[in-house]
Write a protein that holds these residues in place. Structure first.
Motif, PDB file in Angstrom:
ATOM      1  N   MET A  44       0.854  -1.203   0.000  1.00 45.28           N
ATOM      2  CA  MET A  44       0.000   0.000   0.000  1.00 45.28           C
ATOM      3  C   MET A  44       0.885   1.246   0.000  1.00 45.28           C
ATOM      4  N   SER A  45       0.527   2.218  -0.831  1.00 45.98           N
ATOM      5  CA  SER A  45       1.307   3.447  -0.911  1.00 45.98           C
ATOM      6  C   SER A  45       1.137   4.282   0.349  1.00 45.98           C
ATOM      7  N   ASN A  46       2.100   5.184   0.581  1.00 43.76           N
ATOM      8  CA  ASN A  46       1.994   6.114   1.698  1.00 43.76           C
ATOM      9  C   ASN A  46       0.922   7.162   1.404  1.00 43.76           C
ATOM     10  N   ALA A  47       0.379   7.759   2.455  1.00 34.90           N
ATOM     11  CA  ALA A  47      -0.605   8.831   2.266  1.00 34.90           C
ATOM     12  C   ALA A  47       0.065  10.097   1.741  1.00 34.90           C
ATOM     13  N   VAL A  48       1.176  10.493   2.361  1.00 31.78           N
ATOM     14  CA  VAL A  48       1.880  11.718   1.991  1.00 31.78           C
ATOM     15  C   VAL A  48       3.376  11.447   1.923  1.00 31.78           C
ATOM     16  N   GLU A  49       3.999  11.955   0.874  1.00 34.41           N
ATOM     17  CA  GLU A  49       5.457  11.972   0.788  1.00 34.41           C
ATOM     18  C   GLU A  49       5.900  13.342   0.291  1.00 34.41           C
TER      19      GLU A  49
END
Length: 475
Positions: A1-6
Motif C-alpha cells: 500500500m502506498s503512503n498517504a503523503v510523501e
C-alpha cells in the motif's frame, strides 16, 4: 500500500524574502498513522501543511521546489481543488473556512463540491455534526470560537478524505471538546486514515499520537525520545499571589443580561473587577466567556442590568468615547482582525506612546528582526504576539485577552507571560483573560470565574483554575 503523503526534497521561501522556510525537507506519512508536528512558532509548520494541500504555491506565492506525492500519485502540479479530493484540511482560524449561516449547510458544503448524492451528503453531514456535538440548525454567527472549530472539523470529516491535516485544532476547544476530537482522530487512524496534527501542547496529544515530528532549521525530524521532548515542553511559570489589600472597584456588573437573538447568551451576571486584578474567565465552549469579555470591554452593550466603570469620566451616552479605547485594550481571538498596517513596526507604533516603547514591546514579545515584514506574512503564533504587542504599546490601564496563548511554543509562551507580569508590575494594569490553556492559567490568575450556560456558576483561585482545566474540578 502506498503512503498517504510523501514530501521529497521540498524547499520553499515566500515572495519578498530569501529566507528558506523549508530546505530540502523530506517527510513521509503512512496510512494508519496519527502523527504530530511540533516545533518553534514561525519555523514553518503551517507552511508545510499549506504545501501538502496546495495552498502553496497556488494561492500563497513563493518559490517551491521538490515533489509532493499523495496516495502514491505525484500531485506537485495539481491545484487545491484537485488535492481536496484526497486531503481534508482544518485551519487554525475557523472563521476563514465558514461560508454558510446554518451548521448543517456548512457541514454539507464540502460534500457537495465532491458531487456526492444528496442523500449521502445529508447522512454524512448529520453524522459528523453529531460526532462533534453541534446542532444542525445552529447559527454559525452565534457559535463560540470553540464551537466553530468543532464545526469546521465536522465539515472536513464529512467529506471522507483518508488524509487529514489539522492546524492547531485544539486551540479554542475546551477539555471535553479536545478529548472528543483526539479520540475521534485516533479511531479514524485505526480504520486506515492518515492524520497529521500541528500542536504545541504535547502533554494533551502524546497519549493519542503514534509519531511526533519536529520542524527545525527547515527539516522535518522524527522525535526519538518523546518523554524528553515532553519534559522540555513543560512550563514552570512563577506568578505573584494576589494581594489581600482592598482595591478600588474598576468595573461592576449587576444583573446583566445579553440576548442578541432568541436565546440569551448572558443571564443575570453580577461581577466586580478591581483595579490591578488578574481575572480569568473559564468554562465550556459556548458558555458565554467571549461575550462577557466583549461586554466588559464595552464592545457590546447589555440588554438589561447595570454596567458601571471607574476607568474614565464620561457623560452618559450610548457608545463609549475614544478615550475609553485608549485606556482599555482588547486582543481578539483571531489576530488577523486587528492587524492592518503594512509593516510590523508600523503596526506596533500606530497607537504607541512612543517609538522607543513600541520597539521595547517588539523585543518583549520576540518580534525583533521582523520590523519590515508584513503582519499577514507572519505565522499565526507571531501574529498573536504582534497583536498583543501593538495593544500594549499604547500602555492600556485595562487589558482584555481572548485566548492569547494559541500557537505559542514553550519558549514564546513563557516569554509572553513574563512580559505581561513585567508590564503589570510597572503599570498596575488590570487584566481579564479567556483561556483553555492549562500551561499558563495560574500565572494569569488572581481570581477565576467559571461560567455555565451564560451565568457565573462558581468562583475560585489559581489552583482551582488549574484543577478545572485538568478535569479535577467540575462546576
Amino acid at each position: 500500500m502506498s503512503n498517504a503523503v510523501e514530501c521529497r526534497k521540498v524547499s520553499f521561501c515566500y515572495d519578498g524574502t530569501d529566507k528558506m522556510i523549508l530546505n530540502e525537507a523530506d517527510f513521509i506519512l503512512p496510512y494508519g498513522e496519527f502523527a504530530v508536528l511540533s516545533g518553534v512558532s514561525g519555523e514553518g509548520k503551517t507552511t508545510l501543511l499549506s504545501i501538502i494541500n496546495g495552498v502553496i504555491p497556488f494561492l500563497t506565492q513563493g518559490k517551491l521546489t521538490g515533489q509532493i506525492i499523495l496516495d502514491g500519485e505525484d500531485c506537485t502540479a495539481r491545484k487545491v481543488s484537485e488535492r481536496a479530493k484526497l486531503v481534508g484540511t482544518v485551519l487554525q482560524n475557523a472563521d476563514e473556512q465558514i461560508v454558510y449561516e446554518k451548521a448543517l449547510d456548512e457541514a454539507a458544503f464540502g460534500c457537495e463540491n465532491l458531487n456526492l448524492p444528496s442523500d449521502a451528503i445529508e447522512h454524512r453531514a448529520l453524522a459528523a455534526l453529531e460526532l462533534m456535538k453541534i446542532a444542525p440548525n445552529a447559527s454559525t454567527k452565534t457559535l463560540s470560537g470553540g464551537q466553530k472549530q468543532r464545526l469546521i472539523t465536522a465539515a472536513t470529516l464529512a467529506m471522507g478524505q483518508k488524509i487529514l491535516i489539522l492546524d492547531e485544532p485544539l486551540a479554542n476547544l475546551d477539555r471535553q471538546g479536545s478529548l472528543l476530537l483526539l479520540e475521534t482522530l485516533r479511531k479514524l487512524t485505526r480504520q486506515g486514515y492518515a492524520v497529521l496534527l500541528i500542536e504545541h501542547r504535547l502533554d494533551v496529544v502524546l497519549p493519542y499520537a503514534d509519531t511526533v515530528y519536529q520542524l527545525t532549521d527547515g527539516k522535518v525530524v522524527r522525535a526519538k525520545d518523546t518523554e524528553r521532548l515532553l519534559t522540555e515542553n513543560r512550563i514552570h511559570l512563577s506568578y505573584d499571589p494576589p494581594q489581600n489589600r482592598l482595591r478600588e472597584p474598576l468595573l461592576t456588573l449587576s444583573g446583566v443580561r445579553y440576548a442578541p437573538g432568541k436565546q440569551p447568551v448572558l443571564k443575570g451576571v453580577d461581577l466586580q473587577l478591581s483595579r490591578g486584578e488578574k481575572l480569568i474567565l473559564l468554562g465550556e465552549n459556548g458558555c458565554g466567556k467571549t461575550t462577557l469579555l466583549r461586554l466588559l470591554a464595552r464592545i457590546v452593550r447589555p440588554d438589561a442590568g447595570r454596567y458601571a466603570q471607574n476607568l474614565i469620566k464620561q457623560r452618559r451616552k450610548k457608545r463609549p468615547s475614544a478615550v475609553w479605547f485608549q485606556k482599555a485594550g482588547y486582543v481578539y481571538q483571531n489576530p488577523s482582525y486587528q492587524l492592518f498596517m503594512p509593516t510590523v513596526l508600523q503596526e506596533v507604533t500606530c497607537s504607541a506612546v512612543s517609538e522607543g516603547y513600541a520597539r521595547r514591546m517588539l523585543s518583549l514579545f520576540g518580534l525583533s528582526g521582523l520590523e519590515e515584514r508584513h503582519p499577514h506574512s507572519l505565522s499565526e503564533g507571531q501574529k498573536r504576539r504582534l497583536g498583543l504587542a501593538a495593544v500594549l504599546a499604547a500602555k492600556p490601564e485595562l487589558l482584555f485577552l481572548d485566548e492569547p496563548t494559541v500557537g505559542q511554543d514553550v519558549g514564546h509562551l513563557t516569554a509572553m507571560v513574563e512580559a505581561l507580569h513585567t508590564l503589570q508590575r510597572e503599570t498596575g494594569m488590570t487584566m481579564v483573560t479567556v483561556t483553555h490553556d492549562i500551561r499558563c492559567v495560574a500565572a494569569l490568575c488572581d481570581r477565576a470565574l467559571f461560567l455555565q450556560n451564560g451565568a457565573i456558576a462558581a468562583e475560585g483561585d489559581a489552583q482551582t483554575a488549574e484543577d478545572y482545566l485538568s478535569g479535577k474540578f467540575a462546576i
